[in-house]
Design an enzyme around this catalytic site. Sequence first.
Site, mmCIF file in Angstrom:
data_model
loop_
_atom_site.group_PDB
_atom_site.id
_atom_site.type_symbol
_atom_site.label_atom_id
_atom_site.label_comp_id
_atom_site.label_asym_id
_atom_site.label_seq_id
_atom_site.Cartn_x
_atom_site.Cartn_y
_atom_site.Cartn_z
ATOM 1 N N CYS A 179 0.843 -1.191 0.000
ATOM 2 C CA CYS A 179 0.000 0.000 0.000
ATOM 3 C C CYS A 179 0.883 1.248 0.000
ATOM 4 O O CYS A 179 0.633 2.220 -0.716
ATOM 5 C CB CYS A 179 -0.890 0.029 1.238
ATOM 6 S SG CYS A 179 -1.797 -1.497 1.558
ATOM 7 N N HIS A 232 0.916 4.748 -2.162
ATOM 8 C CA HIS A 232 0.298 5.839 -1.413
ATOM 9 C C HIS A 232 1.232 6.483 -0.406
ATOM 10 O O HIS A 232 0.825 7.374 0.327
ATOM 11 C CB HIS A 232 -0.982 5.329 -0.739
ATOM 12 C CG HIS A 232 -2.007 4.877 -1.730
ATOM 13 N ND1 HIS A 232 -2.660 5.754 -2.564
ATOM 14 C CD2 HIS A 232 -2.462 3.641 -2.054
ATOM 15 C CE1 HIS A 232 -3.488 5.060 -3.358
ATOM 16 N NE2 HIS A 232 -3.378 3.783 -3.066
ATOM 17 N N ARG A 268 -12.759 -0.727 -1.539
ATOM 18 C CA ARG A 268 -11.557 -0.169 -2.164
ATOM 19 C C ARG A 268 -10.326 -0.989 -1.820
ATOM 20 O O ARG A 268 -9.459 -1.213 -2.655
ATOM 21 C CB ARG A 268 -11.364 1.291 -1.733
ATOM 22 C CG ARG A 268 -10.310 2.008 -2.569
ATOM 23 C CD ARG A 268 -10.763 2.166 -4.008
ATOM 24 N NE ARG A 268 -9.663 2.604 -4.875
ATOM 25 C CZ ARG A 268 -8.985 1.804 -5.700
ATOM 26 N NH1 ARG A 268 -9.289 0.518 -5.764
ATOM 27 N NH2 ARG A 268 -8.006 2.274 -6.459
ATOM 28 N N CYS A 303 -7.905 -2.593 -4.648
ATOM 29 C CA CYS A 303 -6.461 -2.342 -4.691
ATOM 30 C C CYS A 303 -5.694 -3.661 -4.668
ATOM 31 O O CYS A 303 -4.716 -3.836 -5.412
ATOM 32 C CB CYS A 303 -6.036 -1.494 -3.494
ATOM 33 S SG CYS A 303 -6.402 0.264 -3.687
#
Lengths: 104, 119, 276
Positions: free
Chosen positions: C190, C194, C233, C237
């Site tokens: 992640c 991000h 979400r 992802c």
Amino acid sequence: MLKKISKIFIPAIAVLSLSGCASLSASEEFTAAWDAADAARKDAAAVGYEWRDTGKILGKAKAAADEGDMENAMKLVAKAQEQSADAMVQQKRESELWKTRVPQ
Amino acid sequence: MIRKTAVIAFLAPIIMFGSVLSGVATADEAMIEKGKEVAFDRKKGNCLACHMIDDGSLPGNQGPPLISMKARFPDKAKLRAQIYNPLERNPNSFMPPFGLHNILSDGDIDAIVEYIYTL
Amino acid sequence: MKKVIVTLVALMTATVWIGTQASPETDRAAFEKFFTQKFPNTPTADFVNGVYSIHAPSRAQWEEIEEFPPYELSIDAGKTEWNKAFANGKTYADCFENEGAVRGSYPYWDSDRKEVITLELAVNECRTANGEEPLKYSKGKMADISAYMSYQSRGQEINVVIPDDADAMAAYDRGKEFFYSKRGQLNFSCFDCHGGGAGSMVRADTLSPAYGHTSHFPVYRSKWGGMGTLHRRFGGCNKQVRAKPFKSQSPIYRELEYFLTYMNNGLVYNGPGARK
């Protein structure tokens, strides 16, 4: 007359049953390989690392086997097996590496 | 009696030269073309997602632009290794391990290397 | 001389040990610093606006959209659901106070059940406790109810409290590990996209920063053509990096939500949101 017939039929039956045995072991070989690959998939899932397509590939392998395309079926099983093996290596690698990324 | 080999030796260069003139792609050109296809294919290399490449549209910029590749990778094998498994140079690399994880086949990677090396 | 050396070594070891005893609060401070340093022109409070806080062109578009927000219908649908009584005559108001303005209380660690409780989980538990069928967690009615409750809760401060409980800490740590671990055939964490990749482009999309991520869910996502919850979400992802997604509200996703929301402590809830 009987002798002549048996001369043809007995070898024929032998050949037929031998080839019957051969296809049986090919599908047995597939089932064994498929089961092993699915077990590997479950191992990866148990540590949270199953890849997205592994299950799908195993499904395609079964479909190929059902159609008699054993060569493709075994190729797909091998592909699925490799995905799970790579996932396990990835999990081991990441279990140490993740800490190095945390901002300090 | 003219030897077969002599005939072939005589004709071969003419045929090869002729094929270049006639527009038939050589093995190299074919590979480079394939490499560009695979590199730009969203489901395969998808290299444009992160790299500016050649005439590719809407390139991403997570990775460096792919230019001067021969200068940056004088050893072609090192370029191949970087695409195959970028984690060797940097275990925290953003770049997917295209070979290690079988995202691309060996043939696809070879083709991509040939294409990228022309940039 | 030996005594001096031994003392020095002991002091150094102690310093290193203290340094490595990161607490959630030191994690959070470092997390905030990482993003505010990466995007020095973004006021801290503005990170709740995700990509729009770091990318001016899409912000202008988004501000226009917010005049007639695409999630309004969902809030209305959620309000209708909220006001509908269950078959047994009870309503959601019997489970949740403040007319649904309770998002600020979630997620939390339940020490008796030893698990993270999220808002959506609590909504379904309210339903089943009153003889109703549970809803699916990713979209539809659950997203509408969540949108309504999030709208009611706008402005509440994000303040996850981790109790003095080893199991709670373990849950936080599992969420933290999940966030930073690369996964899937494409080998992304992640944080890759991000964190380090925030602000960069993937093709034509700008990657949003993780700081502020959980403030504005559920979202109307243009790509979905509808509302979706945070766990929807998460699943998307995971699929995108070719990892097998977990089910919405599975323990690991709830723990990821727990960690991420803690990282947003001090920011303010501003959901539901609209995103690309």
